[in-house]
Design a protein around this motif. Structure first.
Motif, PDB file in Angstrom:
ATOM      1  N   VAL A 150       0.838  -1.210   0.000  1.00 51.58           N
ATOM      2  CA  VAL A 150       0.000   0.000   0.000  1.00 51.58           C
ATOM      3  C   VAL A 150       0.868   1.254   0.000  1.00 51.58           C
ATOM      4  CG1 VAL A 150      -1.862   1.228   1.172  1.00 51.58           C
ATOM      5  CG2 VAL A 150      -1.645  -1.254   1.468  1.00 51.58           C
ATOM      6  N   PHE A 151       0.570   2.172  -0.926  1.00 51.34           N
ATOM      7  CA  PHE A 151       1.253   3.470  -0.962  1.00 51.34           C
ATOM      8  C   PHE A 151       0.280   4.575  -0.547  1.00 51.34           C
ATOM      9  CE2 PHE A 151       3.654   0.842  -3.840  1.00 51.34           C
ATOM     10  CZ  PHE A 151       4.969   1.286  -3.728  1.00 51.34           C
ATOM     11  N   THR A 152       0.616   5.316   0.495  1.00 46.68           N
ATOM     12  CA  THR A 152      -0.195   6.470   0.860  1.00 46.68           C
ATOM     13  C   THR A 152       0.641   7.451   1.663  1.00 46.68           C
ATOM     14  OG1 THR A 152      -2.260   7.232   1.882  1.00 46.68           O
ATOM     15  CG2 THR A 152      -1.098   5.462   3.015  1.00 46.68           C
ATOM     16  N   SER A 153       0.194   8.713   1.696  1.00 46.33           N
ATOM     17  CA  SER A 153       0.838   9.704   2.563  1.00 46.33           C
ATOM     18  C   SER A 153      -0.160  10.207   3.597  1.00 46.33           C
ATOM     19  CB  SER A 153       1.349  10.883   1.721  1.00 46.33           C
ATOM     20  OG  SER A 153       0.273  11.454   0.997  1.00 46.33           O
ATOM     21  N   VAL A 154      -1.362   9.590   3.588  1.00 49.40           N
ATOM     22  CA  VAL A 154      -2.495  10.161   4.318  1.00 49.40           C
ATOM     23  C   VAL A 154      -2.945   9.253   5.462  1.00 49.40           C
ATOM     24  CG1 VAL A 154      -4.868  10.987   4.061  1.00 49.40           C
ATOM     25  CG2 VAL A 154      -3.288  11.174   2.143  1.00 49.40           C
ATOM     26  N   HIS A 155      -3.105   9.827   6.634  1.00 50.01           N
ATOM     27  CA  HIS A 155      -3.785   9.128   7.710  1.00 50.01           C
ATOM     28  C   HIS A 155      -5.279   9.369   7.488  1.00 50.01           C
ATOM     29  CE1 HIS A 155      -4.384   8.454  12.340  1.00 50.01           C
ATOM     30  NE2 HIS A 155      -5.367   7.954  11.634  1.00 50.01           N
ATOM     31  N   VAL A 178       2.661  -4.751   3.174  1.00 50.86           N
ATOM     32  CA  VAL A 178       3.728  -3.747   3.191  1.00 50.86           C
ATOM     33  C   VAL A 178       3.062  -2.387   3.077  1.00 50.86           C
ATOM     34  CG1 VAL A 178       5.632  -2.769   1.830  1.00 50.86           C
ATOM     35  CG2 VAL A 178       5.450  -5.251   2.120  1.00 50.86           C
ATOM     36  N   THR A 179       3.492  -1.406   3.872  1.00 48.32           N
ATOM     37  CA  THR A 179       3.002  -0.048   3.662  1.00 48.32           C
ATOM     38  C   THR A 179       4.184   0.857   3.325  1.00 48.32           C
ATOM     39  OG1 THR A 179       3.218   0.564   6.004  1.00 48.32           O
ATOM     40  CG2 THR A 179       1.075  -0.323   5.293  1.00 48.32           C
ATOM     41  N   VAL A 180       3.917   1.847   2.486  1.00 45.96           N
ATOM     42  CA  VAL A 180       4.947   2.827   2.144  1.00 45.96           C
ATOM     43  C   VAL A 180       4.356   4.214   2.363  1.00 45.96           C
ATOM     44  CG1 VAL A 180       6.536   3.674   0.392  1.00 45.96           C
ATOM     45  CG2 VAL A 180       5.842   1.265   0.377  1.00 45.96           C
ATOM     46  N   ASN A 181       4.916   4.927   3.336  1.00 49.75           N
ATOM     47  CA  ASN A 181       4.504   6.300   3.580  1.00 49.75           C
ATOM     48  C   ASN A 181       5.205   7.171   2.552  1.00 49.75           C
ATOM     49  OD1 ASN A 181       3.871   8.799   4.548  1.00 49.75           O
ATOM     50  ND2 ASN A 181       4.964   8.587   6.508  1.00 49.75           N
ATOM     51  N   THR A 182       4.424   7.772   1.663  1.00 50.17           N
ATOM     52  CA  THR A 182       5.029   8.535   0.571  1.00 50.17           C
ATOM     53  C   THR A 182       5.245   9.997   0.947  1.00 50.17           C
ATOM     54  OG1 THR A 182       2.913   9.096  -0.451  1.00 50.17           O
ATOM     55  CG2 THR A 182       3.920   6.994  -1.090  1.00 50.17           C
ATOM     56  N   GLY A 183       4.751  10.382   2.121  1.00 50.62           N
ATOM     57  CA  GLY A 183       4.963  11.757   2.582  1.00 50.62           C
ATOM     58  C   GLY A 183       5.919  11.784   3.749  1.00 50.62           C
ATOM     59  N   SER A 184       5.837  12.858   4.549  1.00 50.34           N
ATOM     60  CA  SER A 184       6.806  12.991   5.644  1.00 50.34           C
ATOM     61  C   SER A 184       6.125  13.056   7.005  1.00 50.34           C
ATOM     62  CB  SER A 184       7.664  14.228   5.418  1.00 50.34           C
ATOM     63  OG  SER A 184       6.809  15.337   5.214  1.00 50.34           O
ATOM     64  N   SER A 185       4.805  12.776   7.046  1.00 49.42           N
ATOM     65  CA  SER A 185       4.089  12.881   8.315  1.00 49.42           C
ATOM     66  C   SER A 185       4.406  11.698   9.230  1.00 49.42           C
ATOM     67  CB  SER A 185       2.578  12.935   8.037  1.00 49.42           C
ATOM     68  OG  SER A 185       1.860  12.442   9.139  1.00 49.42           O
ATOM     69  N   SER A 186       4.847  12.002  10.444  1.00 47.56           N
ATOM     70  CA  SER A 186       5.154  10.925  11.395  1.00 47.56           C
ATOM     71  C   SER A 186       3.848  10.340  11.943  1.00 47.56           C
ATOM     72  CB  SER A 186       6.033  11.441  12.531  1.00 47.56           C
ATOM     73  OG  SER A 186       5.407  12.529  13.159  1.00 47.56           O
ATOM     74  N   THR A 188       1.189   9.791  10.066  1.00 40.69           N
ATOM     75  CA  THR A 188       0.863   8.762   9.063  1.00 40.69           C
ATOM     76  C   THR A 188       1.739   7.536   9.279  1.00 40.69           C
ATOM     77  OG1 THR A 188       0.206  10.428   7.450  1.00 40.69           O
ATOM     78  CG2 THR A 188       0.798   8.267   6.581  1.00 40.69           C
ATOM     79  N   GLN A 189       3.014   7.773   9.601  1.00 47.08           N
ATOM     80  CA  GLN A 189       3.937   6.648   9.767  1.00 47.08           C
ATOM     81  C   GLN A 189       3.485   5.728  10.912  1.00 47.08           C
ATOM     82  OE1 GLN A 189       6.159   5.885   7.568  1.00 47.08           O
ATOM     83  NE2 GLN A 189       6.798   4.050   8.688  1.00 47.08           N
ATOM     84  N   SER A 190       3.082   6.302  12.052  1.00 44.76           N
ATOM     85  CA  SER A 190       2.689   5.420  13.163  1.00 44.76           C
ATOM     86  C   SER A 190       1.345   4.751  12.879  1.00 44.76           C
ATOM     87  CB  SER A 190       2.687   6.165  14.502  1.00 44.76           C
ATOM     88  OG  SER A 190       2.054   7.398  14.382  1.00 44.76           O
ATOM     89  N   TYR A 202       7.434   0.972   5.570  1.00 43.68           N
ATOM     90  CA  TYR A 202       8.555   1.735   5.046  1.00 43.68           C
ATOM     91  C   TYR A 202       8.147   3.176   4.766  1.00 43.68           C
ATOM     92  CZ  TYR A 202       9.943  -3.111   4.256  1.00 43.68           C
ATOM     93  OH  TYR A 202      10.211  -4.449   4.421  1.00 43.68           O
ATOM     94  N   ALA A 203       9.134   4.024   4.501  1.00 44.42           N
ATOM     95  CA  ALA A 203       8.870   5.424   4.168  1.00 44.42           C
ATOM     96  C   ALA A 203       9.788   5.842   3.039  1.00 44.42           C
ATOM     97  CB  ALA A 203       9.076   6.305   5.396  1.00 44.42           C
ATOM     98  N   MET A 204       9.215   6.610   2.102  1.00 46.08           N
ATOM     99  CA  MET A 204      10.028   7.133   0.993  1.00 46.08           C
ATOM    100  C   MET A 204      11.152   8.011   1.528  1.00 46.08           C
ATOM    101  SD  MET A 204       8.994   6.290  -2.014  1.00 46.08           S
ATOM    102  CE  MET A 204       7.566   6.023  -3.051  1.00 46.08           C
TER     103      MET A 204
END
Ligand code: NAG
Ligand code: NAG
Ligand code: NAG
Ligand code: NAG
Length: 376
Positions: A150-155, A178-186, A188-190, A202-204
Motif C-alpha cells: 500500500v502506498f499512501t501519505s495520508v492518515h 507492506v506499507t509505504v509512507n510517501t509523505g513525511s508525516s510521522s 501517518t507513519q505510526s 517503510y517510508a520514501m
C-alpha cells in the motif's frame, strides 16, 4: 613495491576468507525469478503525495522477470493494481497484465491519471478489494505466495472497519502487508505501522524504498511447505530466516541408518539435518523441544563418515559436503555421532553406537527464487 603490497592484501583476504564461519544457505534473492502474486494499492485522493511512487513500483519489477502466466519456467509474478479514495477501484486484476510490457504501460497510464477530487481516503475499501482480488483467483496458483503493498501519505478514515483490522485478515492468512509512507508525516507513519506486517512499514523519506520492498518480496517468496519449519534464529524470528526447512516425526526414534533412509525415502530431496555452525545446533535442539511432549536431549544429525573422512548428508544425487573444521571437530574414532545435551546445558557431538535409537531431524532446501515448489 606496489605489486608486493597488492599481493599482501590478496593473501590477507585469502586468510580472512578461509577463517570465515560456514552457515546454512540464505534465502534465494534473484529478482528476475520471483514467483509471487502481488496486489499494489495506491491512494489517489487529492492530498496524496505521488512523488516517486510509480518510479518505485517500476523499480520492483526487473525487465527479465516473467509477468503473468503461461511461461515454461513456472517462476512468474502476477501484479494487480487497486486505487482508492473514498472507494476502491480495481485498475488491473491478476489476469490482466500478461507481460512485462503490459505491466510497464499500466504503470505509465496510472502515472498520467490525475488524482481524484475528494480528500477522503478510506483504506479499508482498498484492503477489502485486495482480499476479493486474491479470493477470486483461489484454486489457481495456490502454491504462489500473495502479498499486498500500500502506498499512501495520508492518515485517512474508513468506511466499515479500521484498516488495521482488515489487514489483520490478510496477515492471519499468511499474506504480508507492506506499507509505504510517501509523505513525511510521522502521524501517518505510526498509523501505517499498525497496518503493516512486522518490519514492513517503510517510508520514501528514509532509506531506499525500492530496495526495502524488494527484500520483503524475496523474503515472502522464501518459505517452507506445510508441516515443515523454516530455520530461523532465534526460534521465532521470521526476520532472520534461512533457506532451509526442517521436519521431525513426532517422538519417532531410530538407529542412524534408518533415520537417514527415512529422510531420503519420505521426503523429496530430503536428507539428515546439517549443523554447519553452533547457532544451527542450538536451533535444532530448540526446534525438537518445541514440538516434543518431553525434553529431547539427544538426536541424530547428518554427520556421516566415509573412510575416516566426515561429511554432511545431502539430497540423493548430490555429493556429500565435507565437514568444515569451522563447524566443529568430529570425534576421532567412531562410526556415528549424535547431538547430546549434558546436565550443565552444554551440547556436543558425541560418539555413539550406530544402533542406538534417537530422535532425528530431516532437512531440505526452502522454496524460493532458486527453487520452485509445485505444492504449497
Ligand atoms: C464503491 O464501489 C462499489 C463497487 O465498485 C460500488 O458498489 C459502491 O456503490 C461504491 N460506493 C460509493 C459510495 O460510491
Ligand atoms: C483516482 O480515482 C478515481 C476514482 O476512483 C479513478 O477514476 C481515477 O482513475 C484514479 N486515478 C488514479 C491516478 O489512480
Ligand atoms: C476469501 O477467502 C477466504 C479463505 O477462503 C474466506 O475465509 C473469506 O470469507 C473470503 N472473503 C471474501 C470477502 O470472499
Ligand atoms: C535503490 O535500490 C534499487 C534496487 O537495489 C537500485 O536500483 C537503486 O539505484 C537505488 N536507488 C538509490 C537512490 O540508491
Amino acid at each position: 613495491m606496489k605489486m608486493r603490497r597488492f599481493l599482501g592484501v590478496f593473501l590477507l583476504c585469502l586468510a580472512i576468507s578461509t577463517t570465515l564461519s560456514v552457515s546454512d544457505r540464505r534465502c534465494g534473492s534473484d529478482v528476475t525469478r520471483l514467483w509471487l502474486d502481488v496486489v499494489i494499492i495506491v491512494d489517489n485522493c487529492s492530498i496524496m503525495n505521488l512523488n516517486l511512487v510509480y518510479e518505485t513500483i517500476s523499480g520492483l519489477f526487473n525487465k527479465n522477470l516473467q509477468i503473468g502466466t503461461g511461461y515454461t519456467d513456472p517462476r512468474s509474478t502476477r501484479v494487480g493494481f487497486i486505487t482508492y479514495n473514498y472507494n476502491a477501484t480495481d485498475v488491473a486484476d491478476f489476469y490482466k497484465l500478461q507481460s512485462w510490457a503490459d505491466l510497464d504501460s499500466q504503470i505509465q497510464r496510472l502515472k498520467m491519471t490525475p488524482l481524484a477530487r475528494t480528500t477522503l481516503s478510506k483504506m479499508d475499501t482498498a484492503l477489502y478489494a485486495a482480499i476479493n482480488m486474491i479470493n477470486s483467483t483461489a484454486g489457481f496458483r495456490d502454491n504462489y505466495k500473495k502479498m499486498v503493498i500500500v502506498f499512501t501519505s495520508v492518515h485517512g478514515s474508513y468506511q466499515k472497519n479500521p484498516p488495521k483490522d482488515v489487514s489483520k485478515i490478510l496477515k492471519a492468512r499468511g499474506i504480508p502487508v507492506v506499507t509505504v509512507n510517501t509523505g513525511s508525516s510521522s502521524d501517518t507513519q505510526s498509523y501505517l505501522k499498525n497496518i503493516a506486517s512486522d518490519n514492513m512499514a517503510y517510508a520514501m523519506a528514509d532509506g531506499n524504498a525500492t530496495q526495502e520492498i524488494l527484500k520483503a518480496m524475496t523474503d515472502t517468496n522464501c518459505f517452507c511447505q506445510s508441516q515443515w519449519a523454516q530455520y530461523q534464529y532465534p526460534l521465532y524470528a521470521p526476520q532472520n530466516r534461512y533457506g532451509t526447512c526442517l521436519i521431525s516425526t513426532n517422538d519417532m526414534v531410530s538407529d542412524r541408518e534408518t533415520a537417514r533412509h527415512f529422510c531420503h525415502q519420505h521426503f523429496q530431496n530430503g536428507y539428515l539435518v546439517n549443523e554447519l555452525d553452533q547457532q544451527k545446533r542450538a536451533y535444532n535442539f530448540a526446534y525438537l523441544n518445541s514440538i516434543s511432549a518431553s525434553p529431547v536431549n539427544a538426536f541424530y544429525n547428518g554427520l556421516v563418515t566415509l573412510n575416516g573422512v566426515w561429511f554432511w548428508d545431502q539430497p540423493d544425487g548430490r555429493p556429500m559436503l565435507p565437514l568444515d573444521p569451522n563447524s566443529g571437530a568430529a570425534p576421532q574414532r567412531s562410526a556415528c555421532v549424535a547431538d547430546m545435551k549434558y546436565s550443565d546445558g552444554t551440547t556436543a557431538w558425541t560418539p555413539v553406537s550406530c544402533t542406538n535409537k534417537f530422535r532425528f531431524i530431516c532437512e531440505k532446501v526452502a522454496c524460493d527464487t532458486d527453487n520452485y515448489c509445485e505444492n504449497a
